[in-house]
Design a protein around this motif. Sequence first.
Motif, mmCIF file in Angstrom:
data_model
loop_
_atom_site.group_PDB
_atom_site.id
_atom_site.type_symbol
_atom_site.label_atom_id
_atom_site.label_comp_id
_atom_site.label_asym_id
_atom_site.label_seq_id
_atom_site.Cartn_x
_atom_site.Cartn_y
_atom_site.Cartn_z
ATOM 1 N N THR A 80 0.836 -1.202 0.000
ATOM 2 C CA THR A 80 0.000 0.000 0.000
ATOM 3 C C THR A 80 0.864 1.243 0.000
ATOM 4 O O THR A 80 0.600 2.201 -0.744
ATOM 5 C CB THR A 80 -0.943 -0.013 1.218
ATOM 6 O OG1 THR A 80 -1.734 -1.204 1.188
ATOM 7 C CG2 THR A 80 -1.849 1.205 1.231
ATOM 8 N N TRP A 84 0.980 4.122 -3.000
ATOM 9 C CA TRP A 84 0.801 5.552 -2.746
ATOM 10 C C TRP A 84 2.040 6.340 -3.161
ATOM 11 O O TRP A 84 1.928 7.419 -3.761
ATOM 12 C CB TRP A 84 0.484 5.818 -1.274
ATOM 13 C CG TRP A 84 -0.941 5.592 -0.913
ATOM 14 C CD1 TRP A 84 -1.426 4.701 -0.007
ATOM 15 C CD2 TRP A 84 -2.089 6.268 -1.442
ATOM 16 N NE1 TRP A 84 -2.798 4.780 0.054
ATOM 17 C CE2 TRP A 84 -3.229 5.741 -0.811
ATOM 18 C CE3 TRP A 84 -2.260 7.270 -2.389
ATOM 19 C CZ2 TRP A 84 -4.520 6.184 -1.094
ATOM 20 C CZ3 TRP A 84 -3.540 7.720 -2.681
ATOM 21 C CH2 TRP A 84 -4.650 7.170 -2.037
ATOM 22 N N LEU A 121 -0.858 8.656 3.878
ATOM 23 C CA LEU A 121 -1.931 8.008 3.109
ATOM 24 C C LEU A 121 -2.024 6.505 3.398
ATOM 25 O O LEU A 121 -3.123 5.951 3.413
ATOM 26 C CB LEU A 121 -1.730 8.257 1.614
ATOM 27 C CG LEU A 121 -1.985 9.704 1.156
ATOM 28 C CD1 LEU A 121 -1.483 9.912 -0.268
ATOM 29 C CD2 LEU A 121 -3.456 10.047 1.280
ATOM 30 N N THR A 122 -0.896 5.856 3.647
ATOM 31 C CA THR A 122 -0.909 4.443 4.019
ATOM 32 C C THR A 122 -1.574 4.252 5.370
ATOM 33 O O THR A 122 -2.397 3.345 5.544
ATOM 34 C CB THR A 122 0.523 3.868 4.033
ATOM 35 O OG1 THR A 122 1.074 3.987 2.733
ATOM 36 C CG2 THR A 122 0.530 2.409 4.465
ATOM 37 N N THR A 125 -5.248 4.671 4.935
ATOM 38 C CA THR A 125 -5.795 3.499 4.246
ATOM 39 C C THR A 125 -5.924 2.317 5.199
ATOM 40 O O THR A 125 -6.956 1.644 5.221
ATOM 41 C CB THR A 125 -4.911 3.104 3.051
ATOM 42 O OG1 THR A 125 -4.808 4.216 2.170
ATOM 43 C CG2 THR A 125 -5.477 1.914 2.294
ATOM 44 N N VAL A 129 -9.649 1.070 6.050
ATOM 45 C CA VAL A 129 -9.980 -0.248 5.496
ATOM 46 C C VAL A 129 -9.675 -1.276 6.541
ATOM 47 O O VAL A 129 -10.308 -2.056 7.009
ATOM 48 C CB VAL A 129 -9.161 -0.553 4.229
ATOM 49 C CG1 VAL A 129 -9.427 -1.933 3.709
ATOM 50 C CG2 VAL A 129 -9.455 0.488 3.178
#
Length: 129
Positions: A80, A84, A121-122, A125, A129
């Motif tokens: 991930t 990104w 952003l990871t 995420t 999620v």
Amino acid sequence: MAEPKRVERPLSPFMIGPYYRPQMTSISSIMVRITGIATLGTVALLVAWLVAAASSESLFASINWLLTSLFGDLLLTAATWAIWYHALGRLRHLIWDLGYCVEVKANEVMGLGMFIGATVLTLVTVIVV
């Protein structure tokens, strides 16, 4: 006739070490290439998971166990981050293609921003999620 004197020079800036001092711009460029290859490997693993799901219950159980284990969680989290980072690298190139932020200082800030942005952003995420 005298032989020309050959000067020993590094062949490439990728000869990191005594000949080349790493810079944020070169490191971020190299990382975009590495993350692109890592993303390709991740896609191959996910395709193998889908093929296993369509073909054999025992094969699917094996690959699913790998992807849902702690190792799989770490692998997918790293993947991930790579996705990104690579996406931010492509965005950086689009900005350059438009003629913006081509100064050295702006490039260094954008390179650092890519590392920080991919990490943030990871985390978002993984949390969402």
